[in-house]
Design a protein around this motif. Structure first.
Motif, PDB file in Angstrom:
ATOM      1  N   ASP A 164       0.865  -1.182   0.000  1.00  0.00           N
ATOM      2  CA  ASP A 164       0.000   0.000   0.000  1.00  0.00           C
ATOM      3  C   ASP A 164       0.900   1.230   0.000  1.00  0.00           C
ATOM      4  O   ASP A 164       1.451   1.622   1.022  1.00  0.00           O
ATOM      5  N   ALA A 165       1.062   1.851  -1.174  1.00  0.00           N
ATOM      6  CA  ALA A 165       2.000   2.969  -1.308  1.00  0.00           C
ATOM      7  C   ALA A 165       1.381   4.310  -0.948  1.00  0.00           C
ATOM      8  O   ALA A 165       2.081   5.322  -0.911  1.00  0.00           O
ATOM      9  N   ASP A 166       0.065   4.360  -0.674  1.00  0.00           N
ATOM     10  CA  ASP A 166      -0.556   5.605  -0.247  1.00  0.00           C
ATOM     11  C   ASP A 166      -0.094   5.948   1.166  1.00  0.00           C
ATOM     12  O   ASP A 166       0.078   5.058   2.011  1.00  0.00           O
ATOM     13  N   VAL A 167       0.085   7.242   1.436  1.00  0.00           N
ATOM     14  CA  VAL A 167       0.542   7.690   2.755  1.00  0.00           C
ATOM     15  C   VAL A 167      -0.549   8.564   3.371  1.00  0.00           C
ATOM     16  O   VAL A 167      -0.871   9.637   2.836  1.00  0.00           O
ATOM     17  N   ASP A 168      -1.129   8.089   4.470  1.00  0.00           N
ATOM     18  CA  ASP A 168      -2.179   8.833   5.191  1.00  0.00           C
ATOM     19  C   ASP A 168      -3.300   9.259   4.244  1.00  0.00           C
ATOM     20  O   ASP A 168      -3.803  10.387   4.304  1.00  0.00           O
ATOM     21  N   GLN A 169      -3.708   8.369   3.368  1.00  0.00           N
ATOM     22  CA  GLN A 169      -4.755   8.664   2.401  1.00  0.00           C
ATOM     23  C   GLN A 169      -5.707   7.484   2.328  1.00  0.00           C
ATOM     24  O   GLN A 169      -5.275   6.333   2.215  1.00  0.00           O
ATOM     25  N   THR A 170      -7.019   7.782   2.373  1.00  0.00           N
ATOM     26  CA  THR A 170      -8.015   6.714   2.343  1.00  0.00           C
ATOM     27  C   THR A 170      -8.796   6.673   1.040  1.00  0.00           C
ATOM     28  O   THR A 170      -9.400   5.650   0.716  1.00  0.00           O
ATOM     29  N   SER A 171      -8.805   7.784   0.271  1.00  0.00           N
ATOM     30  CA  SER A 171      -9.495   7.797  -1.013  1.00  0.00           C
ATOM     31  C   SER A 171      -8.845   8.837  -1.912  1.00  0.00           C
ATOM     32  O   SER A 171      -8.195   9.780  -1.451  1.00  0.00           O
ATOM     33  N   GLY A 172      -9.022   8.652  -3.213  1.00  0.00           N
ATOM     34  CA  GLY A 172      -8.429   9.565  -4.186  1.00  0.00           C
ATOM     35  C   GLY A 172      -7.539   8.826  -5.160  1.00  0.00           C
ATOM     36  O   GLY A 172      -7.609   7.589  -5.294  1.00  0.00           O
ATOM     37  N   LEU A 173      -6.677   9.564  -5.861  1.00  0.00           N
ATOM     38  CA  LEU A 173      -5.718   8.965  -6.789  1.00  0.00           C
ATOM     39  C   LEU A 173      -4.598   8.315  -5.996  1.00  0.00           C
ATOM     40  O   LEU A 173      -3.898   8.978  -5.229  1.00  0.00           O
ATOM     41  N   SER A 174      -4.428   7.019  -6.176  1.00  0.00           N
ATOM     42  CA  SER A 174      -3.402   6.301  -5.435  1.00  0.00           C
ATOM     43  C   SER A 174      -2.008   6.696  -5.898  1.00  0.00           C
ATOM     44  O   SER A 174      -1.821   7.210  -7.009  1.00  0.00           O
ATOM     45  N   ALA A 175      -1.033   6.457  -5.045  1.00  0.00           N
ATOM     46  CA  ALA A 175       0.359   6.823  -5.332  1.00  0.00           C
ATOM     47  C   ALA A 175       0.827   6.184  -6.637  1.00  0.00           C
ATOM     48  O   ALA A 175       0.641   4.984  -6.865  1.00  0.00           O
ATOM     49  N   GLU A 176       1.437   6.998  -7.488  1.00  0.00           N
ATOM     50  CA  GLU A 176       1.938   6.538  -8.775  1.00  0.00           C
ATOM     51  C   GLU A 176       3.094   7.450  -9.185  1.00  0.00           C
ATOM     52  O   GLU A 176       3.519   8.320  -8.445  1.00  0.00           O
ATOM     53  N   GLY A 177       3.598   7.239 -10.408  1.00  0.00           N
ATOM     54  CA  GLY A 177       4.657   8.110 -10.916  1.00  0.00           C
ATOM     55  C   GLY A 177       5.986   7.883 -10.228  1.00  0.00           C
ATOM     56  O   GLY A 177       6.654   8.829  -9.819  1.00  0.00           O
ATOM     57  N   ALA A 178       6.424   6.634 -10.129  1.00  0.00           N
ATOM     58  CA  ALA A 178       7.644   6.305  -9.389  1.00  0.00           C
ATOM     59  C   ALA A 178       8.891   6.907 -10.034  1.00  0.00           C
ATOM     60  O   ALA A 178       9.059   6.865 -11.253  1.00  0.00           O
ATOM     61  N   HIS A 179       9.759   7.476  -9.188  1.00  0.00           N
ATOM     62  CA  HIS A 179      11.113   7.888  -9.562  1.00  0.00           C
ATOM     63  C   HIS A 179      12.038   7.291  -8.507  1.00  0.00           C
ATOM     64  O   HIS A 179      11.997   7.701  -7.350  1.00  0.00           O
ATOM     65  N   ALA A 180      12.830   6.311  -8.916  1.00  0.00           N
ATOM     66  CA  ALA A 180      13.612   5.524  -7.962  1.00  0.00           C
ATOM     67  C   ALA A 180      15.092   5.882  -8.035  1.00  0.00           C
ATOM     68  O   ALA A 180      15.646   6.074  -9.125  1.00  0.00           O
ATOM     69  N   TYR A 181      15.728   5.956  -6.854  1.00  0.00           N
ATOM     70  CA  TYR A 181      17.143   6.318  -6.758  1.00  0.00           C
ATOM     71  C   TYR A 181      17.800   5.529  -5.633  1.00  0.00           C
ATOM     72  O   TYR A 181      17.143   5.178  -4.649  1.00  0.00           O
ATOM     73  N   LYS A 182      19.078   5.299  -5.791  1.00  0.00           N
ATOM     74  CA  LYS A 182      19.893   4.877  -4.657  1.00  0.00           C
ATOM     75  C   LYS A 182      20.825   6.031  -4.327  1.00  0.00           C
ATOM     76  O   LYS A 182      21.657   6.437  -5.135  1.00  0.00           O
ATOM     77  N   ILE A 183      20.655   6.590  -3.123  1.00  0.00           N
ATOM     78  CA  ILE A 183      21.428   7.742  -2.676  1.00  0.00           C
ATOM     79  C   ILE A 183      22.054   7.381  -1.334  1.00  0.00           C
ATOM     80  O   ILE A 183      21.343   7.158  -0.346  1.00  0.00           O
ATOM     81  N   GLY A 184      23.365   7.282  -1.315  1.00  0.00           N
ATOM     82  CA  GLY A 184      24.035   6.868  -0.089  1.00  0.00           C
ATOM     83  C   GLY A 184      23.664   5.444   0.271  1.00  0.00           C
ATOM     84  O   GLY A 184      23.739   4.533  -0.559  1.00  0.00           O
ATOM     85  N   ASP A 185      23.207   5.251   1.509  1.00  0.00           N
ATOM     86  CA  ASP A 185      22.855   3.907   1.987  1.00  0.00           C
ATOM     87  C   ASP A 185      21.379   3.593   1.839  1.00  0.00           C
ATOM     88  O   ASP A 185      20.914   2.563   2.336  1.00  0.00           O
ATOM     89  N   HIS A 186      20.618   4.464   1.162  1.00  0.00           N
ATOM     90  CA  HIS A 186      19.178   4.270   1.083  1.00  0.00           C
ATOM     91  C   HIS A 186      18.695   4.196  -0.357  1.00  0.00           C
ATOM     92  O   HIS A 186      19.278   4.798  -1.271  1.00  0.00           O
ATOM     93  N   TYR A 187      17.602   3.473  -0.523  1.00  0.00           N
ATOM     94  CA  TYR A 187      16.837   3.477  -1.767  1.00  0.00           C
ATOM     95  C   TYR A 187      15.621   4.385  -1.550  1.00  0.00           C
ATOM     96  O   TYR A 187      14.961   4.310  -0.510  1.00  0.00           O
ATOM     97  N   TYR A 188      15.342   5.238  -2.532  1.00  0.00           N
ATOM     98  CA  TYR A 188      14.222   6.157  -2.445  1.00  0.00           C
ATOM     99  C   TYR A 188      13.303   5.946  -3.639  1.00  0.00           C
ATOM    100  O   TYR A 188      13.760   5.744  -4.765  1.00  0.00           O
ATOM    101  N   VAL A 189      11.992   6.030  -3.394  1.00  0.00           N
ATOM    102  CA  VAL A 189      11.002   6.021  -4.461  1.00  0.00           C
ATOM    103  C   VAL A 189      10.096   7.237  -4.256  1.00  0.00           C
ATOM    104  O   VAL A 189       9.342   7.298  -3.279  1.00  0.00           O
ATOM    105  N   PHE A 190      10.214   8.235  -5.159  1.00  0.00           N
ATOM    106  CA  PHE A 190       9.367   9.423  -5.138  1.00  0.00           C
ATOM    107  C   PHE A 190       8.091   9.111  -5.922  1.00  0.00           C
ATOM    108  O   PHE A 190       8.147   8.558  -7.023  1.00  0.00           O
TER     109      PHE A 190
END
Length: 284
Positions: free
Chosen positions: A177-203
């Motif tokens: 469930d990629a939605d953050v504090d959301q119960t209805s609406g357009l679900s999270a999409e449009g992934a931009h993925a990076y590895k920066i330092g020791d972390h993986y990020y998905v915007f």
């Protein structure tokens, strides 16, 4: 922010008042290069260049056409209006430029590669299936596509004997469930993925019912799925109306983290006004 020749540069958003939605940007040490959603237009996936994230010009295309189909060629009464390609991704890895894009029309995903982004030649790999709003992710010698709507999926890319990209196994669901504090609406999409330092990020973006579009970021120290104990955590990082020519907007849409080789970053995103998009950038 600094501009050409590291001179101080004052900008006014949007920097591009045109239909340049869902931008993705990469920096190769000299220039920034940008791709976006271009839907049913041809040539396929324009490449834009800038030295300062403000002044942009088209310097090439990944190819003359996406594919030879009736819908894309307007044959036999077919058309691709509102479809075509969406949310292209661009990366520069070990001296090679890569662009990936999914097509609603062909239900396929394409990966282009070239050693010279302005002069080519480009090679093309065609993957079965439409990876929604996919993002290329390189992790040392491994290559992946990260994508999904309401979820975050990861699928490894391999190469066949000719060097063409192929799927290497099924997709892995990183976040259910990629939605953050959301119960209805357009679900999270449009992934931009990076590895920066020791972390993986998905915007990603989400759009709560009766609310503003929001930028959310998921982060983890590994590519282990949540279901297997992965440490993925998500939060809303931007929930702000953006006005264009005095008209209040409904938040920002998809965008990228435009990271320089020095490590500094600038978020670039788009917002919609009427029938056109507006590309904006701001220093971070």
């Amino acid at each position: 922010m600094t501009g050409r020749g590291d001179r101080a540069l004052t900008i006014t958003n949007p920097v591009t008042f045109a239909d340049v939605p869902d931008p993705d940007v990469v920096h190769d040490g000299r220039h920034y290069y940008m791709v976006s959603t271009t839907m049913y237009f041809a040539p396929s996936v324009p490449i834009m260049r800038s030295s300062d994230l403000v002044h942009w010009s088209i310097v090439g295309y990944t190819g003359p056409i996406l594919d030879d189909t009736d819908a894309l060629a307007l044959r036999n009464g077919e058309n691709a209006y509102g479809q075509g390609t969406w949310a292209a991704s661009i990366r520069h890895h070990e001296g090679t430029f890569y662009v990936s894009v999914g097509s609603l029309t062909t239900q396929k995903t394409y990966v282009y590669a070239t050693p010279s982004i302005e002069h080519g030649p480009w090679t093309r790999s065609v993957l079965d299936g439409y990876a929604h709003d996919q993002s290329l992710l390189f992790d040392d010698e491994d290559a992946y596509l990260v994508y999904g709507s309401g979820v975050i999926d990861l699928r490894r890319l391999g190469r066949d004997d000719s060097g063409t990209f192929v799927w290497d196994g099924p997709a892995t669901r990183l976040v259910e469930d990629a939605d953050v504090d959301q119960t209805s609406g357009l679900s999270a999409e449009g992934a931009h993925a990076y590895k920066i330092g020791d972390h993986y990020y998905v915007f990603m973006i989400q759009w709560p019912t009766d609310g503003l579009r929001q930028q959310v970021v998921w982060r983890s120290t590994s590519l282990t799925p949540q279901s297997q104990g992965g440490s993925w955590e998500g939060r809303v990082v931007l929930s702000q109306a953006v006005s264009v020519e005095g008209r209040q907007g409904d938040g920002v849409a998809q965008g990228a983290s435009c990271r320089r080789l020095t490590g500094s970053g600038t978020p670039c995103s788009s917002r919609t006004r009427g029938r056109s998009g507006a590309h904006r950038s701001s220093r971070a």
